[in-house]
Motif scaffolding. Structure first.
Motif, PDB file in Angstrom:
ATOM      1  N   SER A   1       0.961   5.580  -0.389  1.00 52.13           N
ATOM      2  CA  SER A   1       0.217   6.843  -0.424  1.00 52.13           C
ATOM      3  C   SER A   1       1.032   7.930   0.250  1.00 52.13           C
ATOM      4  CB  SER A   1      -1.125   6.723   0.304  1.00 52.13           C
ATOM      5  OG  SER A   1      -0.958   6.868   1.703  1.00 52.13           O
TER       6      SER A   1
ATOM      7  N   CYS B   1      -0.909  -7.607   3.979  1.00 51.14           N
ATOM      8  CA  CYS B   1      -0.924  -6.200   3.571  1.00 51.14           C
ATOM      9  C   CYS B   1       0.326  -5.524   4.113  1.00 51.14           C
ATOM     10  CB  CYS B   1      -2.164  -5.489   4.116  1.00 51.14           C
ATOM     11  SG  CYS B   1      -3.711  -6.169   3.486  1.00 51.14           S
TER      12      CYS B   1
ATOM     13  N   ILE C   1      -3.134   4.723  -2.848  1.00 47.78           N
ATOM     14  CA  ILE C   1      -4.292   5.363  -2.243  1.00 47.78           C
ATOM     15  C   ILE C   1      -4.145   6.870  -2.412  1.00 47.78           C
ATOM     16  CG2 ILE C   1      -5.543   5.750  -0.074  1.00 47.78           C
ATOM     17  CD1 ILE C   1      -3.966   2.860   0.525  1.00 47.78           C
TER      18      ILE C   1
ATOM     19  N   LYS D   1      -4.301   5.087   4.942  1.00 47.46           N
ATOM     20  CA  LYS D   1      -3.906   3.689   4.792  1.00 47.46           C
ATOM     21  C   LYS D   1      -4.277   2.855   6.023  1.00 47.46           C
ATOM     22  CE  LYS D   1       0.533   4.571   4.071  1.00 47.46           C
ATOM     23  NZ  LYS D   1       0.344   6.030   4.129  1.00 47.46           N
ATOM     24  N   THR D   2      -3.950   3.334   7.201  1.00 48.34           N
ATOM     25  CA  THR D   2      -4.159   2.532   8.408  1.00 48.34           C
ATOM     26  C   THR D   2      -5.643   2.382   8.718  1.00 48.34           C
ATOM     27  OG1 THR D   2      -2.077   3.489   9.206  1.00 48.34           O
ATOM     28  CG2 THR D   2      -3.335   2.173  10.771  1.00 48.34           C
TER      29      THR D   2
ATOM     30  N   GLU E   1       1.918  -2.007   4.643  1.00 45.00           N
ATOM     31  CA  GLU E   1       1.668  -0.558   4.595  1.00 45.00           C
ATOM     32  C   GLU E   1       3.002   0.148   4.514  1.00 45.00           C
ATOM     33  OE1 GLU E   1      -0.908   1.185   7.655  1.00 45.00           O
ATOM     34  OE2 GLU E   1      -0.101   3.148   7.175  1.00 45.00           O
TER      35      GLU E   1
ATOM     36  N   LEU F   1       0.827  -1.207   0.000  1.00 47.64           N
ATOM     37  CA  LEU F   1       0.000   0.000   0.000  1.00 47.64           C
ATOM     38  C   LEU F   1       0.864   1.260   0.000  1.00 47.64           C
ATOM     39  CD1 LEU F   1      -2.610  -1.078   2.714  1.00 47.64           C
ATOM     40  CD2 LEU F   1      -2.864  -1.209   0.240  1.00 47.64           C
TER      41      LEU F   1
END
Lengths: 218, 218
Positions: free
Chosen positions: A37, A115, A138, A43-44, A117, A35
């Motif tokens: 951004s 996932c 994102i 995101k979280t 991040e 992910l």
């Protein structure tokens, strides 16, 4: 010239480890997304909504990349999942060796979905393969509609775009059609979701797709 | 070890050029600020508001740093000021040699205030001295209140914090007291402004202070 050579060596080394990560994750049947951004794009909170929504239907783990603090891993650990925090201490992106180390702390045998991040940064992380199946970028509506043009690499290298914070559209100068059009002009094959992690809008569609990507093993 | 040495050399080289930039700017009586933030925090719109507000009272020039596109410089050129666009083509921050090149395109003799809008990135630009008098970090309320803890270098190295997008406070989960407190815990000497570049709130206070820093030469 010396610096260019070392940079290439660093990326070659990264790619070797990324391939090792990918082979291991695929051998275990884990679907892995990375992910990307800007800081504060959500995101979280998106991960929290995903865990609330499909945490009982899929076995999920998270690797959290942050420049500093373990705040994000703490937010996710309350879901009772493996959440490994990587603190880069000033580093602007995750790389494959950092993820390889984190993977040693996760039992992959029963995992469906991982996932990762990345550090909140729309520039540097986009150049680094971590061994993921796909990058997901994102974009927040609050950042405006021109970001795909100004930070094209993240949008070019991603397979999926999540446009988050749609609840704020009445209050911010962001033209959704322009944002979508700019993103697709950079990468016509982007799959686009629209979400508000704050209100939950669009989360079922995103989670339905994520479950398709990460079928539960028998 | 090789990489560390080269990184140090790169920073030493950067610092030498930064000092040259600073000496030249100060010799011309120019006050220079280096604006740092995440993508989409509102740097360019803040600059537009500053130009609207004090463009007739101070001689202002802007250096725009972007990964790609000349969109930002185009937005600012309509004010009839010198606006030099640096496109980094993937580079994640401005450095002093890039700014040195841009300065060759600006007539410093009549200039009061130079604003350098860095690449939208809350991590990498904070480590690079460009020759500015001060760094100004911009945090958007939409990014949440924990960013100073998660991205401390930008807040530690800045002299001023602008908390922007205060108009969105009713709609976003951001505790202003926590954001301020987190920023001041990282850097107790930060001077803090609260603005909404969208509505204009707080712009007079910010511009009043900027005019104090950049007195018009006789």
């Amino acid at each position: 010239m010396g610096i260019i050579t070392i940079e290439r060596n660093v990326l070659e080394k990264n790619d070797q480890v990324a391939q090792r990560n990918r082979d291991m994750l695929r051998a275990h049947g884990v679907f892995t997304c990375n992910l990307l951004s800007s800081p504060g794009a959500g995101k979280t909170l998106l991960l929290e909504r995903i865990l609330e929504s499909i945490g009982a239907k899929r076995s999920i783990a998270v690797i959290e990349g942050d420049v500093q603090t373990t705040l994000d891993a703490e937010r996710l650990e309350r879901f009772g999942i493996p959440a490994v925090q990587i603190i880069t201490r000033g580093g602007c992106h995750l790389d494959a060796p950092l993820v390889e180390n984190a993977l040693r702390q996760i039992d992959l045998t029963a995992l469906d979905l991982l996932c990762i991040e990345n550090v909140g940064n729309l520039v540097c992380p986009s150049g680094y393969d971590l061994g993921e199946d796909m990058k997901i970028v994102i974009a927040s509506t609050t950042e405006g509609d021109d970001k795909p043009l100004k930070y094209p690499a993240a949008f070019r290298n991603a397979s999926v775009l999540i446009i988050n914070k749609t609840d704020l559209l009445p209050h911010v100068p962001c033209d959704m059609a322009a944002l979508r059009g700019n993103a697709l002009s950079v990468n016509p094959s982007l799959k686009v979701f629209e979400t508000s992690a704050f209100t939950g809008a669009g989360i079922p569609e995103l989670c339905g797709w994520l479950m398709e990507q990460s079928p539960r093993r028998e």
